[in-house]
Write a protein that holds these residues in place. Sequence first.
Motif, PDB file in Angstrom:
ATOM      1  N   GLY A  28      34.161  31.909  42.977  1.00  0.00           N
ATOM      2  CA  GLY A  28      34.017  32.482  41.640  1.00  0.00           C
ATOM      3  C   GLY A  28      35.260  32.278  40.802  1.00  0.00           C
ATOM      4  N   THR A  29      36.434  32.667  41.335  1.00  0.00           N
ATOM      5  CA  THR A  29      37.676  32.571  40.576  1.00  0.00           C
ATOM      6  C   THR A  29      38.803  32.128  41.488  1.00  0.00           C
ATOM      7  OG1 THR A  29      36.966  34.395  39.157  1.00  0.00           O
ATOM      8  CG2 THR A  29      39.294  33.818  39.082  1.00  0.00           C
ATOM      9  N   VAL A  30      39.619  31.208  40.992  1.00  0.00           N
ATOM     10  CA  VAL A  30      40.858  30.826  41.652  1.00  0.00           C
ATOM     11  C   VAL A  30      41.995  31.293  40.761  1.00  0.00           C
ATOM     12  CG1 VAL A  30      42.279  28.953  42.521  1.00  0.00           C
ATOM     13  CG2 VAL A  30      39.789  28.841  42.765  1.00  0.00           C
ATOM     14  N   LEU A  31      42.831  32.190  41.280  1.00  0.00           N
ATOM     15  CA  LEU A  31      43.956  32.754  40.529  1.00  0.00           C
ATOM     16  C   LEU A  31      45.242  32.119  41.026  1.00  0.00           C
ATOM     17  CD1 LEU A  31      45.137  34.860  38.552  1.00  0.00           C
ATOM     18  CD2 LEU A  31      45.183  36.483  40.459  1.00  0.00           C
ATOM     19  N   VAL A  32      45.941  31.433  40.135  1.00  0.00           N
ATOM     20  CA  VAL A  32      47.213  30.797  40.463  1.00  0.00           C
ATOM     21  C   VAL A  32      48.180  31.053  39.308  1.00  0.00           C
ATOM     22  CG1 VAL A  32      46.359  28.998  42.019  1.00  0.00           C
ATOM     23  CG2 VAL A  32      46.290  28.625  39.545  1.00  0.00           C
ATOM     24  N   HIS A  33      49.443  30.767  39.539  1.00  0.00           N
ATOM     25  CA  HIS A  33      50.396  30.936  38.449  1.00  0.00           C
ATOM     26  C   HIS A  33      50.305  29.793  37.452  1.00  0.00           C
ATOM     27  CE1 HIS A  33      53.891  32.057  36.210  1.00  0.00           C
ATOM     28  NE2 HIS A  33      54.514  30.922  36.507  1.00  0.00           N
ATOM     29  N   ALA A  69      45.792  49.955  28.094  1.00  0.00           N
ATOM     30  CA  ALA A  69      44.980  50.502  27.005  1.00  0.00           C
ATOM     31  C   ALA A  69      43.898  49.514  26.585  1.00  0.00           C
ATOM     32  CB  ALA A  69      45.875  50.852  25.821  1.00  0.00           C
ATOM     33  N   VAL A  70      44.229  48.231  26.564  1.00  0.00           N
ATOM     34  CA  VAL A  70      43.221  47.216  26.243  1.00  0.00           C
ATOM     35  C   VAL A  70      42.121  47.223  27.303  1.00  0.00           C
ATOM     36  CG1 VAL A  70      42.807  44.739  26.025  1.00  0.00           C
ATOM     37  CG2 VAL A  70      44.816  45.759  24.941  1.00  0.00           C
ATOM     38  N   GLY A  71      42.510  47.292  28.568  1.00  0.00           N
ATOM     39  CA  GLY A  71      41.512  47.335  29.628  1.00  0.00           C
ATOM     40  C   GLY A  71      40.632  48.566  29.559  1.00  0.00           C
ATOM     41  N   ASP A  72      41.246  49.719  29.302  1.00  0.00           N
ATOM     42  CA  ASP A  72      40.466  50.958  29.210  1.00  0.00           C
ATOM     43  C   ASP A  72      39.495  50.921  28.037  1.00  0.00           C
ATOM     44  OD1 ASP A  72      41.747  51.921  31.425  1.00  0.00           O
ATOM     45  OD2 ASP A  72      43.120  53.227  30.321  1.00  0.00           O
ATOM     46  N   ARG A  73      39.881  50.213  26.997  1.00  0.00           N
ATOM     47  CA  ARG A  73      39.019  50.132  25.816  1.00  0.00           C
ATOM     48  C   ARG A  73      37.658  49.540  26.165  1.00  0.00           C
ATOM     49  NH1 ARG A  73      36.478  51.713  21.498  1.00  0.00           N
ATOM     50  NH2 ARG A  73      36.168  50.118  19.890  1.00  0.00           N
ATOM     51  N   VAL A  74      37.600  48.572  27.066  1.00  0.00           N
ATOM     52  CA  VAL A  74      36.338  47.914  27.417  1.00  0.00           C
ATOM     53  C   VAL A  74      35.819  48.366  28.775  1.00  0.00           C
ATOM     54  CG1 VAL A  74      36.818  45.896  25.996  1.00  0.00           C
ATOM     55  CG2 VAL A  74      37.583  45.937  28.368  1.00  0.00           C
ATOM     56  N   GLY A  75      36.464  49.372  29.378  1.00  0.00           N
ATOM     57  CA  GLY A  75      35.990  49.873  30.661  1.00  0.00           C
ATOM     58  C   GLY A  75      36.296  48.963  31.822  1.00  0.00           C
ATOM     59  N   ALA A  76      37.418  48.258  31.784  1.00  0.00           N
ATOM     60  CA  ALA A  76      37.797  47.366  32.882  1.00  0.00           C
ATOM     61  C   ALA A  76      38.037  48.167  34.155  1.00  0.00           C
ATOM     62  CB  ALA A  76      39.044  46.572  32.510  1.00  0.00           C
ATOM     63  N   THR A  77      37.807  47.525  35.279  1.00  0.00           N
ATOM     64  CA  THR A  77      37.978  48.191  36.572  1.00  0.00           C
ATOM     65  C   THR A  77      38.944  47.458  37.489  1.00  0.00           C
ATOM     66  OG1 THR A  77      36.058  47.008  37.452  1.00  0.00           O
ATOM     67  CG2 THR A  77      35.665  49.191  36.500  1.00  0.00           C
ATOM     68  N   ALA A  78      39.451  46.312  37.066  1.00  0.00           N
ATOM     69  CA  ALA A  78      40.346  45.522  37.917  1.00  0.00           C
ATOM     70  C   ALA A  78      41.348  44.787  37.047  1.00  0.00           C
ATOM     71  CB  ALA A  78      39.555  44.537  38.775  1.00  0.00           C
ATOM     72  N   VAL A  79      42.412  44.309  37.692  1.00  0.00           N
ATOM     73  CA  VAL A  79      43.457  43.552  36.996  1.00  0.00           C
ATOM     74  C   VAL A  79      43.855  42.360  37.850  1.00  0.00           C
ATOM     75  CG1 VAL A  79      45.274  45.036  37.956  1.00  0.00           C
ATOM     76  CG2 VAL A  79      45.743  43.665  35.913  1.00  0.00           C
ATOM     77  N   PHE A  80      44.052  41.220  37.201  1.00  0.00           N
ATOM     78  CA  PHE A  80      44.632  40.029  37.812  1.00  0.00           C
ATOM     79  C   PHE A  80      46.058  39.881  37.291  1.00  0.00           C
ATOM     80  CE2 PHE A  80      40.240  37.770  37.993  1.00  0.00           C
ATOM     81  CZ  PHE A  80      39.953  38.403  39.193  1.00  0.00           C
ATOM     82  N   ASP A  81      47.000  39.645  38.186  1.00  0.00           N
ATOM     83  CA  ASP A  81      48.386  39.385  37.809  1.00  0.00           C
ATOM     84  C   ASP A  81      48.715  37.944  38.188  1.00  0.00           C
ATOM     85  OD1 ASP A  81      51.126  39.225  37.458  1.00  0.00           O
ATOM     86  OD2 ASP A  81      51.551  41.186  38.307  1.00  0.00           O
ATOM     87  N   GLY A  82      48.975  37.107  37.168  1.00  0.00           N
ATOM     88  CA  GLY A  82      49.217  35.697  37.399  1.00  0.00           C
ATOM     89  C   GLY A  82      50.635  35.334  37.768  1.00  0.00           C
ATOM     90  N   GLY A 131      44.576  53.079  39.898  1.00  0.00           N
ATOM     91  CA  GLY A 131      43.141  53.326  39.792  1.00  0.00           C
ATOM     92  C   GLY A 131      42.316  52.071  39.607  1.00  0.00           C
ATOM     93  N   TYR A 132      42.942  50.957  39.216  1.00  0.00           N
ATOM     94  CA  TYR A 132      42.252  49.673  39.114  1.00  0.00           C
ATOM     95  C   TYR A 132      42.305  48.954  40.464  1.00  0.00           C
ATOM     96  CZ  TYR A 132      41.893  49.371  33.949  1.00  0.00           C
ATOM     97  OH  TYR A 132      41.567  49.563  32.632  1.00  0.00           O
ATOM     98  N   ASP A 133      41.335  48.070  40.710  1.00  0.00           N
ATOM     99  CA  ASP A 133      41.471  47.117  41.807  1.00  0.00           C
ATOM    100  C   ASP A 133      42.496  46.082  41.347  1.00  0.00           C
ATOM    101  OD1 ASP A 133      39.525  48.397  43.325  1.00  0.00           O
ATOM    102  OD2 ASP A 133      37.910  47.233  42.401  1.00  0.00           O
ATOM    103  N   ARG A 134      43.531  45.821  42.178  1.00  0.00           N
ATOM    104  CA  ARG A 134      44.662  45.014  41.719  1.00  0.00           C
ATOM    105  C   ARG A 134      44.837  43.782  42.601  1.00  0.00           C
ATOM    106  NH1 ARG A 134      48.810  50.057  41.491  1.00  0.00           N
ATOM    107  NH2 ARG A 134      47.743  50.451  43.457  1.00  0.00           N
ATOM    108  N   PHE A 135      44.838  42.606  41.964  1.00  0.00           N
ATOM    109  CA  PHE A 135      44.984  41.330  42.659  1.00  0.00           C
ATOM    110  C   PHE A 135      46.109  40.544  41.995  1.00  0.00           C
ATOM    111  CE2 PHE A 135      40.579  42.690  42.759  1.00  0.00           C
ATOM    112  CZ  PHE A 135      40.210  42.561  44.089  1.00  0.00           C
ATOM    113  N   GLY A 136      46.891  39.822  42.789  1.00  0.00           N
ATOM    114  CA  GLY A 136      47.998  39.096  42.188  1.00  0.00           C
ATOM    115  C   GLY A 136      48.464  37.925  43.012  1.00  0.00           C
ATOM    116  N   VAL A 137      49.266  37.074  42.365  1.00  0.00           N
ATOM    117  CA  VAL A 137      49.982  35.979  43.021  1.00  0.00           C
ATOM    118  C   VAL A 137      51.408  35.993  42.488  1.00  0.00           C
ATOM    119  CG1 VAL A 137      47.961  34.518  43.388  1.00  0.00           C
ATOM    120  CG2 VAL A 137      49.254  34.325  41.247  1.00  0.00           C
ATOM    121  N   ALA A 138      52.328  35.430  43.244  1.00  0.00           N
ATOM    122  CA  ALA A 138      53.720  35.328  42.815  1.00  0.00           C
ATOM    123  C   ALA A 138      53.915  34.041  42.034  1.00  0.00           C
ATOM    124  CB  ALA A 138      54.651  35.363  44.023  1.00  0.00           C
ATOM    125  N   GLY A 139      54.763  34.109  40.988  1.00  0.00           N
ATOM    126  CA  GLY A 139      55.038  32.942  40.170  1.00  0.00           C
ATOM    127  C   GLY A 139      56.303  32.226  40.596  1.00  0.00           C
TER     128      GLY A 139
END
Length: 574
Positions: A430-435, A308-321, A345-353
């Motif tokens: 641009g971005t490095v996603l890590v736990h 709901a927070v993402g939809d509020r600002v029109g987000a199109t992707a999610v990062f899972d840390g 429906g979002y572009d979904r990217f993630g890493v395992a913790g």
Amino acid sequence: MTPTQPPGGPGTEGDTADGGAAPPDGAPARPRRTLLHHTGRGLHGLALLGAWAGLAVLAGLTLFLGSSRELTLASHDAVVQPTLSRHVVVRTGPVLPDLRLDSGAPLGVAITLGKTDASSTEELVDRYAVIASSPEGAQARVQEAVVDMAARAALRGAAVGAVPVLVWVLVGSARRRELLRGVPTRRGAVAVTAVVAVGVAWWQPWTPDVDSVDDDRTWITLEEFLGDDVPVPEELVGVEVRGDVTTNQTRRLVESAVNTYEKSRGFYADAAEEAGALELRMPEEDETVVVFVSDRHDNIGMDRVARAVGDRVGATAVFDGGDDTSTGSTWEAFSLDSVSAAFEGYDRFGVAGNHDNGDFVADYLAEHGWTMLDGEVVEGPGGGTLLGVADPRSSGLGSWRDETGLSFEEVGGRLADVACEAAEDGEPIGTVLVHDANLATETLTRGCADLVLGGHLHVEDGPEAITGPEGQVGYRYTMGTTGGAAYAFALGSKPRRVAQITLVTYREGRPVGLQAVFLQTNRRWDLGDYTELIRPDGATPDVELPTPSQRPDSGPATGPSRPGSPPDPGDDID
């Protein structure tokens, strides 16, 4: 002398009376293809096609209703079977009553629950209630299994239905007449008798029906089961339970589950509704927003809130840390189903913790549409570059911690090598996603990344500007726990501590801003300021550069082995 005219008169040589070409002298006459003949062939083909379709449907339906699928559901090993009952029936076992509700479809499904990780019946019932309050993940998992069984049954039914049609065509009409003439003979009678005997042996109509305990139990509404003293939430009005004889202890467990369901459903549903009206910083037309979640620790209630927070600002992707689970066990698939369904429906990217032990979590998310980062540069949101890797450590619910394979420092060095090699061809990653953001500190100090995102600490830290050797500016940011986790297992009717979601804004593929959003345990929303990520050309920001960790912070204490048990000394508790 007048030449002899060919038969049929002048200008008609080679023609027949009906205008067709006549065969040459001495050649046998060819049969004429009449409209009736073509119509007959067409009807015969349609009849064969209809027979195949009918047999395929019959065989496919039989195979579908006889199929089953083993999966992990609601923290249980479970078996899912399609039925024609038009109900979803959940068979819970010998202690708790079975549940039933209308499927809203022509078909139904029977779900038989098996082994689970819960240490007590009370804990299991509360877990049921919270999962039921956020059912999207479980529903998606069951629907996926049923659709897959239906597709497989349809393919097999089509193959089975084609067999008799192909035999019919290959035998031919002459052979079929010959076989039909042989039916009244002694050999034909023996063949027919053998076929009937095989069918009866397969059917076995003489097998007696065995009476079961379920035969003596009837379905009653949940409201009738609990009595007038327990109010039933409106969403549970259609739920029925099966069992005429129930102990008072079982009834109290169900009452507790209804109470937990109502609290959980109300808290997260209201929070999600309020998120739709938050005064957040809205992106400009050329900007892309990503929802950043981390350290959910099985708290599926926050998934709809984060969406709901993402939809509020029109987000199109999610990062899972990472740290979506507490131990990385298969019984925690309900958490992965939930976050996958929430961000459909979002572009979904993630890493395992570090709590996502083993390969199960990463493999499961990858199978359900997530791009799990594994040390290679990929295209990220807004067309930018994205790099990430799973945490090299692992830990369980106890206070112990284990490092396997490459050390934390070795993985961090290799991650920096990959980032800097890619940065030689142009701009930094641009971005490095890590736990744990410490894993990418070396990447920043080498000037090879614009932004490092991490979690792990369960508290927010940053964004902190770090300057590279040639004046490059990158930022390190650690967010808190999206699951509101005080311990490693956060499933409950509300967060155990403040829950956090962060919005990352991109322009032309590069991160340009961050805004944190906090949900308090009393359901109060607190909004962080929008922070611009400034990278001045040729200028060095007035910040003190951190020294890369030789030994990274171990992160939050993981707490007791089960929620509710006495904490160990030094546990991080509120």
